[in-house]
Design a protein around this motif. Structure first.
Motif, PDB file in Angstrom:
ATOM      1  N   ALA A  51      -6.459  -6.089   1.740  1.00  0.00           N
ATOM      2  CA  ALA A  51      -7.436  -5.532   2.691  1.00  0.00           C
ATOM      3  C   ALA A  51      -8.847  -6.020   2.405  1.00  0.00           C
TER       4      ALA A  51
ATOM      5  N   ALA B 123      -2.923  -3.465  -1.253  1.00  0.00           N
ATOM      6  CA  ALA B 123      -4.274  -2.920  -1.083  1.00  0.00           C
ATOM      7  C   ALA B 123      -5.310  -4.029  -1.223  1.00  0.00           C
ATOM      8  N   GLU B 124      -5.062  -4.945  -2.166  1.00  0.00           N
ATOM      9  CA  GLU B 124      -6.025  -6.033  -2.392  1.00  0.00           C
ATOM     10  C   GLU B 124      -6.169  -6.909  -1.153  1.00  0.00           C
TER      11      GLU B 124
ATOM     12  N   ALA C  90      -0.628  -2.317  -5.187  1.00  0.00           N
ATOM     13  CA  ALA C  90      -1.884  -2.952  -5.605  1.00  0.00           C
ATOM     14  C   ALA C  90      -2.098  -4.272  -4.868  1.00  0.00           C
ATOM     15  N   MET C  91      -1.037  -5.063  -4.773  1.00  0.00           N
ATOM     16  CA  MET C  91      -1.157  -6.363  -4.093  1.00  0.00           C
ATOM     17  C   MET C  91      -1.471  -6.154  -2.615  1.00  0.00           C
TER      18      MET C  91
END
Lengths: 104, 227
Positions: free
Chosen positions: B37, B34-35, B31-32
Motif C-alpha cells: 500500500a 500492507a507494504e 506484512a508484505m
C-alpha cells in the motif's frame, strides 16, 4: 565438528543495510531499495533472521489516514553481534581470496 | 498494461500469495501485503510477484527439509502404488498355475523339457521359487504400509527392512540375468519392470524404515516409561 553455516552475500547486504542505523526501524520497501533485493528474496531472509532471534519486528501505525499499519524491522543486540561477526568473517574470506588470486 | 490493470492484477497476486502462505507465517504475508500500500503504482506488480514467490518458497521449505511423516490416507495410496504390483507377482507365482505353493511342479517341468525343449528347466523351477520368496516384498510391504496408516508404526526392524530391499533388487537382477542367458531383452524395455518391481518397493520400504526410526512414542510405548 559442528558445521557452521555462513551467511550468503545477499544476507550480508541486508545485514549491512540494517546495521547502518541499527536502532532505527526499517520497512520492507526501504530495505528492497537499499539492498536491491526483490520482495520474494527479502522477506524469506527477514523471516529466517527473525526465527534465529536476530531480528525484531512490530506493526507501526500509519501516519497517513487510510493506510494500513506497517511492519517494521531492526536487529536485536544478538543480531547486531552476529552481523559484526559475519562482516569480520567476510572480510577475512575476501582477504584470503584476494591473496590466492594475487599468488596465482 | 495500463497502471490500473497492473494494480488490480497486483491485488490478485497479493491475495493469492496470502492464500499460499502457510498459516504460521500469516503475519509475514500480511506484512508484505500492507507494504504494497506504500509503494508507487509502478512498483506494485513487481512487489506482488515477489510476494507470491516468497509464499511459494515458504510452502516448499517444509517439503524440502523432509517432513516424510505423511497423512495415513496418503500412505495407503503410496503402499498400493509401491507394493500392489509385487503383490500380484507373488499371488501369480505362489497360487496361480503353476503356483509353487499350490501346484505340483513336476508336470510343469516336463512341459518345459518335452514341449518347449528347455535343457535348464530345473533352473526355471528354482527361479519360480526365488520369485515367490522375493515377491513377498509385496504382501509384507503392503501390510507394513497399512499398519502405518492405522497405527502410525513404521518399520523398526532393520534386518527385515534391508532384507526386503535386497529381495526387491534381486527381482530385477534375476530378470536381467535371465535375459542375459536367453540372450535377448532391451534395457529400455526393462525400465518399467525395474521401476515396478525394484525401485518403487525399495523406496516404499526405505520410507517405512525412516518412519520407524523417527516415529514419535505413542501411548503405551515403552519409550514413554521412565527407566
Amino acid at each position: 565438528m559442528a558445521r557452521v553455516r555462513r551467511s550468503s552475500g545477499q544476507t550480508l547486504n541486508l545485514l549491512r543495510s540494517l546495521m547502518e542505523e541499527p536502532r532505527k526501524w526499517h520497512h520492507g520497501y526501504e530495505l528492497t531499495k537499499a539492498t536491491g533485493l526483490l520482495s520474494g528474496t527479502l522477506y524469506p531472509m527477514l523471516m529466517r533472521l527473525s526465527d534465529r532471534g536476530f531480528l525484531e519486528h512490530k506493526w507501526l501505525p500509519s501516519e497517513e489516514a487510510g493506510r494500513p499499519p506497517r511492519h517494521v524491522y531492526r536487529l536485536t543486540s544478538q543480531g547486531a553481534a552476529h552481523a559484526r561477526e559475519e562482516f569480520v568473517l567476510a572480510d577475512e574470506v575476501g582477504t584470503s581470496a584476494a591473496g590466492t588470486v594475487s599468488r596465482a | 498494461m495500463s497502471g490500473r490493470i497492473a494494480s488490480r492484477f497486483a491485488d490478485v497476486l497479493l491475495r493469492l500469495a496470502n492464500r499460499v502462505t502457510p498459516p504460521e507465517r500469516g503475519e509475514w504475508s500480511r506484512a508484505m501485503r500492507a507494504e504494497s500500500a506504500y509503494l508507487p503504482e509502478s512498483a506494485r506488480l513487481r512487489w506482488a510477484l515477489g510476494c507470491l514467490v516468497a509464499a511459494i518458497k515458504l510452502r516448499f521449505t517444509p517439503m524440502q527439509t523432509g517432513s516424510l511423516r505423511i497423512n495415513p490416507w496418503i500412505m495407503v495410496v503410496e503402499s498400493l502404488v509401491c507394493f500392489a504390483p509385487m503383490l500380484l507377482v507373488w499371488w501369480q507365482v505362489s497360487f496361480r498355475d503353476p503356483g509353487v505353493l499350490t501346484h505340483d511342479l513336476a508336470p510343469f517341468e516336463r512341459y518345459l523339457v518335452d514341449v518347449l525343449r528347455m535343457p535348464d528347466a530345473r533352473t526355471v523351477i528354482w527361479m519360480l521359487y526365488g520369485y515367490a520368496v522375493c515377491s513377498l516384498v509385496g504382501p509384507v510391504g503392503l501390510f507394513l504400509g497399512l499398519r502405518y496408516a492405522l497405527l502410525r508404526r513404521g518399520l523398526r526392524n532393520r534386518v527385515l527392512g534391508y532384507g526386503l530391499i535386497a529381495a526387491a533388487i534381486a527381482m530385477s537382477l534375476s530378470g536381467a540375468l535371465n535375459n542375459f542367458w536367453v540372450g535377448k531383452g532391451d534395457l529400455w524395455e526393462r525400465i518399467p519392470q525395474v521401476m515396478m518391481f525394484t525401485i518403487l518397493p525399495a523406496a516404499g520400504i526405505v520410507h517405512l524404515m525412516f518412519l520407524g526410526r523417527s516415529s514419535p512414542p505413542v501411548a503405551g510405548d515403552a519409550r514413554l516409561t521412565p527407566a
